[in-house]
Motif scaffolding. Structure first.
Motif, PDB file in Angstrom:
ATOM      1  N   GLN A 191      44.776  38.740  -2.814  1.00 26.85           N
ATOM      2  CA  GLN A 191      45.383  37.656  -2.053  1.00 26.85           C
ATOM      3  C   GLN A 191      46.565  38.102  -1.210  1.00 26.85           C
ATOM      4  OE1 GLN A 191      46.173  34.180  -4.531  1.00 26.85           O
ATOM      5  NE2 GLN A 191      44.425  34.669  -5.825  1.00 26.85           N
ATOM      6  N   ARG A 192      47.366  39.022  -1.725  1.00 27.13           N
ATOM      7  CA  ARG A 192      48.597  39.351  -1.003  1.00 27.13           C
ATOM      8  C   ARG A 192      48.639  40.758  -0.423  1.00 27.13           C
ATOM      9  NH1 ARG A 192      52.837  41.988  -4.025  1.00 27.13           N
ATOM     10  NH2 ARG A 192      52.180  42.500  -6.161  1.00 27.13           N
ATOM     11  N   CYS A 193      47.780  41.664  -0.896  1.00 30.78           N
ATOM     12  CA  CYS A 193      47.801  43.034  -0.390  1.00 30.78           C
ATOM     13  C   CYS A 193      46.454  43.669  -0.695  1.00 30.78           C
ATOM     14  CB  CYS A 193      48.924  43.832  -1.052  1.00 30.78           C
ATOM     15  SG  CYS A 193      49.039  45.544  -0.466  1.00 30.78           S
ATOM     16  N   PRO A 194      45.438  43.363   0.089  1.00 31.75           N
ATOM     17  CA  PRO A 194      44.085  43.785  -0.289  1.00 31.75           C
ATOM     18  C   PRO A 194      43.874  45.289  -0.364  1.00 31.75           C
ATOM     19  CG  PRO A 194      44.126  42.854   1.923  1.00 31.75           C
ATOM     20  CD  PRO A 194      45.457  42.566   1.321  1.00 31.75           C
ATOM     21  N   ILE A 195      44.746  46.075   0.304  1.00 34.08           N
ATOM     22  CA  ILE A 195      44.661  47.533   0.161  1.00 34.08           C
ATOM     23  C   ILE A 195      46.019  48.017  -0.340  1.00 34.08           C
ATOM     24  CG2 ILE A 195      44.152  49.739   1.272  1.00 34.08           C
ATOM     25  CD1 ILE A 195      42.593  48.243   3.396  1.00 34.08           C
ATOM     26  N   ALA A 196      46.127  48.167  -1.646  1.00 34.82           N
ATOM     27  CA  ALA A 196      47.394  48.580  -2.255  1.00 34.82           C
ATOM     28  C   ALA A 196      47.598  50.086  -2.089  1.00 34.82           C
ATOM     29  CB  ALA A 196      47.402  48.202  -3.731  1.00 34.82           C
ATOM     30  N   HIS A 197      48.839  50.523  -2.290  1.00 33.08           N
ATOM     31  CA  HIS A 197      49.175  51.943  -2.136  1.00 33.08           C
ATOM     32  C   HIS A 197      50.098  52.382  -3.264  1.00 33.08           C
ATOM     33  CE1 HIS A 197      51.462  55.469  -0.560  1.00 33.08           C
ATOM     34  NE2 HIS A 197      50.251  55.797  -0.130  1.00 33.08           N
ATOM     35  N   THR A 198      50.054  53.651  -3.574  1.00 35.92           N
ATOM     36  CA  THR A 198      51.001  54.236  -4.518  1.00 35.92           C
ATOM     37  C   THR A 198      51.351  55.645  -4.064  1.00 35.92           C
ATOM     38  OG1 THR A 198      51.424  54.738  -6.851  1.00 35.92           O
ATOM     39  CG2 THR A 198      49.216  55.199  -6.037  1.00 35.92           C
ATOM     40  N   GLY A 207      49.709  60.334  -3.615  1.00 37.83           N
ATOM     41  CA  GLY A 207      49.326  59.335  -2.621  1.00 37.83           C
ATOM     42  C   GLY A 207      47.924  58.808  -2.848  1.00 37.83           C
ATOM     43  N   ALA A 208      47.791  57.487  -3.009  1.00 39.82           N
ATOM     44  CA  ALA A 208      46.487  56.886  -3.268  1.00 39.82           C
ATOM     45  C   ALA A 208      46.457  55.453  -2.772  1.00 39.82           C
ATOM     46  CB  ALA A 208      46.168  56.922  -4.769  1.00 39.82           C
ATOM     47  N   TRP A 209      45.230  54.984  -2.462  1.00 35.00           N
ATOM     48  CA  TRP A 209      44.999  53.629  -1.965  1.00 35.00           C
ATOM     49  C   TRP A 209      44.025  52.907  -2.880  1.00 35.00           C
ATOM     50  CZ3 TRP A 209      47.888  52.223   2.219  1.00 35.00           C
ATOM     51  CH2 TRP A 209      48.449  53.269   2.981  1.00 35.00           C
ATOM     52  N   LEU A 210      44.182  51.582  -2.978  1.00 37.25           N
ATOM     53  CA  LEU A 210      43.335  50.764  -3.840  1.00 37.25           C
ATOM     54  C   LEU A 210      42.844  49.544  -3.066  1.00 37.25           C
ATOM     55  CD1 LEU A 210      42.136  49.920  -6.613  1.00 37.25           C
ATOM     56  CD2 LEU A 210      44.339  48.829  -7.108  1.00 37.25           C
ATOM     57  N   PRO A 211      41.638  49.592  -2.490  1.00 37.67           N
ATOM     58  CA  PRO A 211      41.074  48.407  -1.838  1.00 37.67           C
ATOM     59  C   PRO A 211      40.521  47.447  -2.884  1.00 37.67           C
ATOM     60  CG  PRO A 211      39.547  50.243  -1.668  1.00 37.67           C
ATOM     61  CD  PRO A 211      40.773  50.771  -2.352  1.00 37.67           C
ATOM     62  N   THR A 212      40.662  46.154  -2.662  1.00 33.49           N
ATOM     63  CA  THR A 212      40.206  45.159  -3.640  1.00 33.49           C
ATOM     64  C   THR A 212      39.190  44.178  -3.072  1.00 33.49           C
ATOM     65  OG1 THR A 212      42.132  43.780  -3.113  1.00 33.49           O
ATOM     66  CG2 THR A 212      42.332  45.276  -5.004  1.00 33.49           C
ATOM     67  N   GLY A 256      44.293  48.703   9.138  1.00 34.43           N
ATOM     68  CA  GLY A 256      45.681  48.274   9.053  1.00 34.43           C
ATOM     69  C   GLY A 256      46.602  49.192   8.280  1.00 34.43           C
ATOM     70  N   VAL A 257      46.084  50.297   7.712  1.00 37.39           N
ATOM     71  CA  VAL A 257      46.948  51.215   6.959  1.00 37.39           C
ATOM     72  C   VAL A 257      46.769  52.635   7.485  1.00 37.39           C
ATOM     73  CG1 VAL A 257      46.899  49.775   4.885  1.00 37.39           C
ATOM     74  CG2 VAL A 257      45.228  51.619   5.136  1.00 37.39           C
ATOM     75  N   ASP A 258      47.818  53.427   7.353  1.00 37.29           N
ATOM     76  CA  ASP A 258      47.794  54.819   7.805  1.00 37.29           C
ATOM     77  C   ASP A 258      47.493  55.733   6.629  1.00 37.29           C
ATOM     78  OD1 ASP A 258      48.431  54.440  10.584  1.00 37.29           O
ATOM     79  OD2 ASP A 258      50.478  53.940   9.953  1.00 37.29           O
ATOM     80  N   MET A 259      46.281  56.270   6.608  1.00 39.49           N
ATOM     81  CA  MET A 259      45.862  57.158   5.537  1.00 39.49           C
ATOM     82  C   MET A 259      46.044  58.601   5.966  1.00 39.49           C
ATOM     83  SD  MET A 259      42.373  55.267   4.211  1.00 39.49           S
ATOM     84  CE  MET A 259      42.445  53.658   3.407  1.00 39.49           C
ATOM     85  N   LYS A 260      46.466  59.439   5.017  1.00 37.90           N
ATOM     86  CA  LYS A 260      46.673  60.854   5.278  1.00 37.90           C
ATOM     87  C   LYS A 260      45.535  61.672   4.683  1.00 37.90           C
ATOM     88  CE  LYS A 260      50.709  60.142   7.171  1.00 37.90           C
ATOM     89  NZ  LYS A 260      50.897  60.343   8.630  1.00 37.90           N
ATOM     90  N   ALA A 261      45.291  62.825   5.271  1.00 38.62           N
ATOM     91  CA  ALA A 261      44.281  63.729   4.721  1.00 38.62           C
ATOM     92  C   ALA A 261      44.605  64.033   3.265  1.00 38.62           C
ATOM     93  CB  ALA A 261      44.237  65.021   5.535  1.00 38.62           C
ATOM     94  N   ASP A 262      43.593  63.972   2.425  1.00 41.81           N
ATOM     95  CA  ASP A 262      43.683  64.226   0.976  1.00 41.81           C
ATOM     96  C   ASP A 262      44.335  63.092   0.198  1.00 41.81           C
ATOM     97  OD1 ASP A 262      42.291  66.608   1.043  1.00 41.81           O
ATOM     98  OD2 ASP A 262      44.090  67.821   1.319  1.00 41.81           O
ATOM     99  N   ASP A 263      44.613  61.954   0.845  1.00 40.73           N
ATOM    100  CA  ASP A 263      44.970  60.767   0.073  1.00 40.73           C
ATOM    101  C   ASP A 263      43.775  60.370  -0.782  1.00 40.73           C
ATOM    102  OD1 ASP A 263      47.522  60.441   1.014  1.00 40.73           O
ATOM    103  OD2 ASP A 263      47.097  58.693   2.267  1.00 40.73           O
ATOM    104  N   TRP A 264      44.062  59.875  -1.965  1.00 39.13           N
ATOM    105  CA  TRP A 264      43.009  59.338  -2.819  1.00 39.13           C
ATOM    106  C   TRP A 264      42.663  57.911  -2.401  1.00 39.13           C
ATOM    107  CZ3 TRP A 264      40.262  62.175  -6.000  1.00 39.13           C
ATOM    108  CH2 TRP A 264      40.827  63.272  -6.659  1.00 39.13           C
ATOM    109  N   ILE A 265      41.423  57.527  -2.615  1.00 42.39           N
ATOM    110  CA  ILE A 265      40.987  56.139  -2.554  1.00 42.39           C
ATOM    111  C   ILE A 265      40.383  55.823  -3.917  1.00 42.39           C
ATOM    112  CG2 ILE A 265      39.560  54.410  -1.407  1.00 42.39           C
ATOM    113  CD1 ILE A 265      41.416  55.649   0.555  1.00 42.39           C
ATOM    114  N   LEU A 266      40.868  54.798  -4.589  1.00 41.03           N
ATOM    115  CA  LEU A 266      40.272  54.368  -5.841  1.00 41.03           C
ATOM    116  C   LEU A 266      39.332  53.205  -5.534  1.00 41.03           C
ATOM    117  CD1 LEU A 266      40.120  54.788  -8.891  1.00 41.03           C
ATOM    118  CD2 LEU A 266      41.965  53.124  -9.151  1.00 41.03           C
TER     119      LEU A 266
END
Length: 423
Positions: A58-65, A70-75, A325-335
């Motif tokens: 609802q508030r952040c469909p692609i989370a980051h940590t 560095g990793a991203w979490l699409p929901t 809508g997000v800036d992903m870097k090479a070798d960032d994780w996606i969960l």
């Protein structure tokens, strides 16, 4: 038979440091904000991730940590699906989110082909395994699986409370996969523990990871060499004789694939079985209906898979890019959270409810895209038979105490302890 020269190499002191490379130290501690600091290692993720996923959707469909380098979490279902199908921008070289990233020179094969393989290598590596996992091949395993489930329940005699996770769910896939691979029956507990620890690698330090991988390779190498000396009608012998592009498989390919089958075939399946029993123990109306209408079970188990999908898989971003809508870097994780995708109300009506007679149910529990689980027929058979036998033999059961259920798993979530009252 002559010794296969491919397996004369001693893995204990070779290539161990190539398993993973680090890009930043692991960050432990509780999550402060799941939108900007998520971690699948936080115990709350294993205990009950669904409120977290609903909030993020609802508030952040692609989370980051910043954890794990560095990793991203699409929901959202559409985002999870888009990444799963996009092999041009996202690599499967790394599938377990941790502080370690596999070196790019392992591409396109990866550590555990075909799940860690990218195109074009992936297609041939996957095709090699398909004959062992067809509906026809799996059907031959059903009688033995059913008999084993009955034998497990026979062992409950005289008991009022059983741990349905340890004493039932966890035993079934270890038996099935062990037999398929031709591993010694007396080693089942050993390779069950090896597989479980591999699945939980996100919690390991670099040194622990290397040490454990070394133990796994040494054990599997010994089993492979036994099969070289005494070929058998099992998957290990099949892999030893298989050819890809006119050549026999390299040792790392053979052992990596065996390791994949142990991980993918054990913890994921027992998590699904255990979670289904947990649901039925806590929802007597569903339990009673399935006992009265056993023909509904195939539909119900698809709903259990949707609502409690045990598996999340990781990908690696290939190159820097701006994506949705997000800036992903090479070798960032996606969960890739298939559980989150399966609870997306934009994709499923009454997404947060378990509807055991749900008819339209194109869930993503087995993944999406080229890496969709090739063992889905096997997993469905094990889940169906495990539930059929349990409901036939133990039609009345309940949670002994909800507070004593222990959930675990980093990317294969399920109950590790599940005390059920069966009388």
């Amino acid at each position: 038979m002559a010794v296969d020269d491919r397996f004369n190499k001693d893995f204990r002191h070779t290539d161990r440091d190539r398993f993973h490379v680090s890009r930043g130290e692991i960050v432990t501690g509780p999550v402060t904000d799941w939108a900007t600091d998520f971690s699948h290692l936080d115990p709350r993720w294993a205990e009950d991730p669904f409120p977290i996923m609903d909030d993020l959707r609802q508030r952040c469909p692609i989370a980051h940590t910043d954890r794990f380098g560095g990793a991203w979490l699409p929901t959202l279902y559409e985002d999870v699906a888009a990444i799963a199908y996009d092999t041009d921008h996202f690599s499967s070289l790394g599938t377990n989110l941790s502080e370690f990233r596999p070196p790019r020179d392992l591409a396109p094969i990866g550590e555990a082909p075909p799940i860690t393989s990218d195109p074009p290598f992936h297609h041939g590596a996957r095709k090699l395994l398909l004959p062992a996992f067809t509906k026809t091949a799996v059907a031959k395993l059903e009688p033995g699986t059913r008999a084993f489930c009955h034998s497990l329940i026979d062992g409950f005699k005289g008991r009022d409370v059983v741990d349905a996770a340890h004493d039932y769910a966890q035993q079934i896939p270890s038996r099935v996969i062990g037999d398929m691979l031709g591993l010694p029956p007396e080693d089942r507990q050993r390779f069950h523990e090896l597989a479980t620890k591999l699945e939980g690698e996100g919690k390991q330090s670099r040194e622990e990871r290397i040490e454990h991988m070394g133990r796994v390779f040494i054990y599997l190498l010994a089993e492979v060499n036994k099969h070289v000396e005494q070929p058998r009608d099992d998957l290990i012998s099949y892999l030893l004789n298989a050819e890809l592009h006119g050549r026999k498989l390299e040792p790392n390919h053979v052992i990596g694939t065996i390791m994949l089958l142990l991980i993918a075939g054990i913890s994921t399946t027992y998590s699904a079985i255990g979670t289904s029993l947990w649901h039925l123990a806590g929802h007597p109306q569903d339990r009673e209906r399935l006992v009265a209408e056993p023909e509904l079970l195939p539909t119900a188990l698809e709903e259990f898979l949707r609502a409690y999908a045990p598996v999340t898989m990781a990908r690696l971003v290939k190159d820097d890019m701006h994506w949705r809508g997000v800036d992903m870097k090479a070798d960032d994780w996606i969960l890739l959270s298939f559980p989150a995708a399966n609870r997306d109300p934009a994709q499923f009506d009454r997404a947060d409810e378990v509807v055991i007679d749900r008819e339209a149910n194109r869930h993503a529990a087995f993944g999406l895209g080229i890496h969709r689980c090739l063992g889905s027929h096997l997993a469905r058979m094990e889940l169906r038979v495990a539930l059929e036998v349990w409901l036939e033999r133990v039609p009345e059961f309940s949670l002994q105490n909800p507070a004593t259920v222990a959930w675990g798993g980093t990317q294969a979530r399920g109950p590790k302890t599940l005390p059920l009252r069966i009388r």
